[in-house]
Scaffold this motif. Structure first.
Motif, mmCIF file in Angstrom:
data_model
loop_
_atom_site.group_PDB
_atom_site.id
_atom_site.type_symbol
_atom_site.label_atom_id
_atom_site.label_comp_id
_atom_site.label_asym_id
_atom_site.label_seq_id
_atom_site.Cartn_x
_atom_site.Cartn_y
_atom_site.Cartn_z
ATOM 1 N N ASP A 229 0.675 -0.957 -0.030
ATOM 2 C CA ASP A 229 -0.184 0.385 0.089
ATOM 3 C C ASP A 229 0.529 1.138 0.107
ATOM 4 O OD1 ASP A 229 -1.825 -1.377 -0.178
ATOM 5 O OD2 ASP A 229 -2.382 -1.777 2.466
ATOM 6 N N ALA A 232 1.853 1.821 -3.348
ATOM 7 C CA ALA A 232 1.130 2.408 -4.457
ATOM 8 C C ALA A 232 0.316 3.478 -4.277
ATOM 9 C CB ALA A 232 -0.242 1.237 -4.210
ATOM 10 N N ALA A 233 0.019 3.643 -2.841
ATOM 11 C CA ALA A 233 0.347 5.314 -2.486
ATOM 12 C C ALA A 233 1.350 6.222 -3.535
ATOM 13 C CB ALA A 233 0.575 5.437 -1.288
ATOM 14 N N THR A 237 -1.670 5.205 -6.959
ATOM 15 C CA THR A 237 -2.874 4.027 -8.251
ATOM 16 C C THR A 237 -2.734 3.003 -6.864
ATOM 17 O OG1 THR A 237 -3.141 2.315 -9.768
ATOM 18 C CG2 THR A 237 -0.847 2.364 -8.408
ATOM 19 N N SER A 238 -3.399 2.283 -7.383
ATOM 20 C CA SER A 238 -3.723 1.387 -6.347
ATOM 21 C C SER A 238 -3.381 -0.013 -6.170
ATOM 22 C CB SER A 238 -5.880 0.889 -6.602
ATOM 23 O OG SER A 238 -5.901 0.374 -7.945
ATOM 24 N N ALA A 239 -3.530 -0.110 -5.338
ATOM 25 C CA ALA A 239 -2.527 -1.845 -5.032
ATOM 26 C C ALA A 239 -2.709 -2.563 -5.591
ATOM 27 C CB ALA A 239 -2.532 -2.553 -3.903
ATOM 28 N N ARG A 240 -3.517 -3.225 -6.564
ATOM 29 C CA ARG A 240 -4.340 -3.992 -7.255
ATOM 30 C C ARG A 240 -3.523 -3.490 -9.054
ATOM 31 N NH1 ARG A 240 -9.927 -6.635 -9.088
ATOM 32 N NH2 ARG A 240 -9.581 -7.867 -10.782
ATOM 33 N N THR A 241 -3.606 -2.096 -9.244
ATOM 34 C CA THR A 241 -3.535 -2.268 -10.506
ATOM 35 C C THR A 241 -1.827 -1.250 -10.303
ATOM 36 O OG1 THR A 241 -5.117 -0.243 -10.380
ATOM 37 C CG2 THR A 241 -3.481 0.267 -12.128
ATOM 38 N N LEU A 242 -0.829 -1.594 -9.585
ATOM 39 C CA LEU A 242 0.149 -1.244 -9.411
ATOM 40 C C LEU A 242 0.874 -2.925 -9.619
ATOM 41 C CD1 LEU A 242 3.050 -0.288 -9.054
ATOM 42 C CD2 LEU A 242 2.535 -0.947 -6.498
ATOM 43 N N ASN A 243 0.126 -4.053 -8.742
ATOM 44 C CA ASN A 243 0.694 -5.276 -8.986
ATOM 45 C C ASN A 243 0.706 -5.671 -10.409
ATOM 46 O OD1 ASN A 243 2.012 -6.743 -6.904
ATOM 47 N ND2 ASN A 243 0.193 -6.790 -6.266
#
Length: 317
Positions: A229, A232-233, A237-243
């Motif tokens: 998190d 991602a911050a 972006t969101s953690a899912r999108t970052l991954n």
């Protein structure tokens, strides 16, 4: 200057021949000097490499003058060795020369008897045949290369370059090996399999990707206790999108990338400082010495203390 003799037999595999020549020739000392002299040797003036022929400037006598001998594989490594090859390799071994084989070159190496009682590897597809032909050799098909000290063997294709970089590292230190790796466009850590003792000043950052600023930030803050998190911050972006984006552009996840960056930093500190393991664990963001030791051994294949004993103070010129 360290002399590397590449022994070329008929029907040599072109990549096996080219890999050590290019990798050792890419090496440069900090002052720009080339630390290796590579000589191509053979029993005949000209041998076949499949689609082309190779003219070898040196004969078997050059093996006696080499510091390292590399034995590439051939199209049929089970054929009897040409006259003089076994004698030349055994004589070099008796003089303490380092000998390394590439891919199915392990068959040629084993035919001399020098690998009897030793652990060795080869291309996975040929491992069972090597074990059957040479039962005195302990064949491990699950590693990139095996270093027994004087004798080394590697698996196929890129594993040859892994082994050559390892030898450069042993000879001249991590900075020289890292330069050769960059020039060879080689990945420096491949988690799993044989330990990779190659360090890079910075983790790989694909040029021209949108991840570049984030990778630089992660490198600079790898000592912090970062969560997915947090990363991602930072990326907005969101953690899912970052991954998803991170994997698309780097081939791994943010946390896996961070762990490797920390291990690389730890390798550097183990080589260049006398800091205790507990301090390095904190400096590299692992938090606890136990977590540091576990992750380091998983990536590098050995403990931090063993790594320090092997590589601290390696010569650079």
């Amino acid at each position: 200057m360290h002399t590397v003799a590449v022994l070329v037999l008929d029907q040599v595999i072109p990549f096996d021949l080219a890999a050590p020549i290019d990798t050792f020739n890419w090496a440069r000392l900090p002052d720009g000097r080339a630390p290796y002299r590579v000589k191509v040797c053979s029993v005949a003036e000209e041998v076949s490499a499949g689609p082309f022929n190779v003219r070898a400037p040196y004969g078997l006598e050059a093996l006696a003058e080499a510091d390292t001998i590399v034995v590439p594989g051939t199209a049929d490594p089970t054929v009897p060795l040409p006259p003089g090859v076994t004698e030349a390799l055994c004589a070099a071994a008796a003089n303490g020369t380092r000998i390394a084989s590439i891919c199915v070159g392990a068959f040629i190496f084993a035919a001399t008897g020098l690998l009897d009682g030793q652990r060795a590897t080869t291309h996975w597809i040929a491992a069972a045949d090597l074990a059957a032909m040479y039962p005195k050799v302990t064949v491990d098909p699950n590693v990139l290369y095996v270093d027994n000290g004087q004798f080394l063997t590697s698996a196929g294709a890129a594993a040859a370059m892994d082994m050559c970089l390892h030898m450069i590292r042993l000879d001249y230190g991590s900075a020289v090996a890292a330069h050769a790796a960059r020039m060879s466009v080689m990945p420096l850590e491949r988690e799993g399999g044989q330990a990779q003792f190659i360090v890079h000043a910075q983790p790989p950052a694909p040029a021209g990707t949108t991840m570049e600023p984030l990778l630089s930030w992660l490198e600079e803050h790898s000592d912090r206790d970062l969560t997915l998190d947090d990363i991602a911050a930072r990326a907005g972006t969101s953690a899912r999108t970052l991954n998803r984006r991170f994997r698309e552009q780097t081939g791994t996840t943010p946390l896996q990338w961070l762990h490797l960056a920390r291990v690389r930093r730890a390798q550097h500190l183990l080589e260049t400082t006398t800091h205790p393991v507990e301090r390095i664990a904190v400096q590299t963001g692992f938090g606890s010495p136990t977590a540091f030791r576990d992750r380091f051994k998983r990536v590098v294949g050995t403990s931090p203390q063993a790594y320090r004993r092997a590589f601290r103070g390696a010569p650079v010129g």
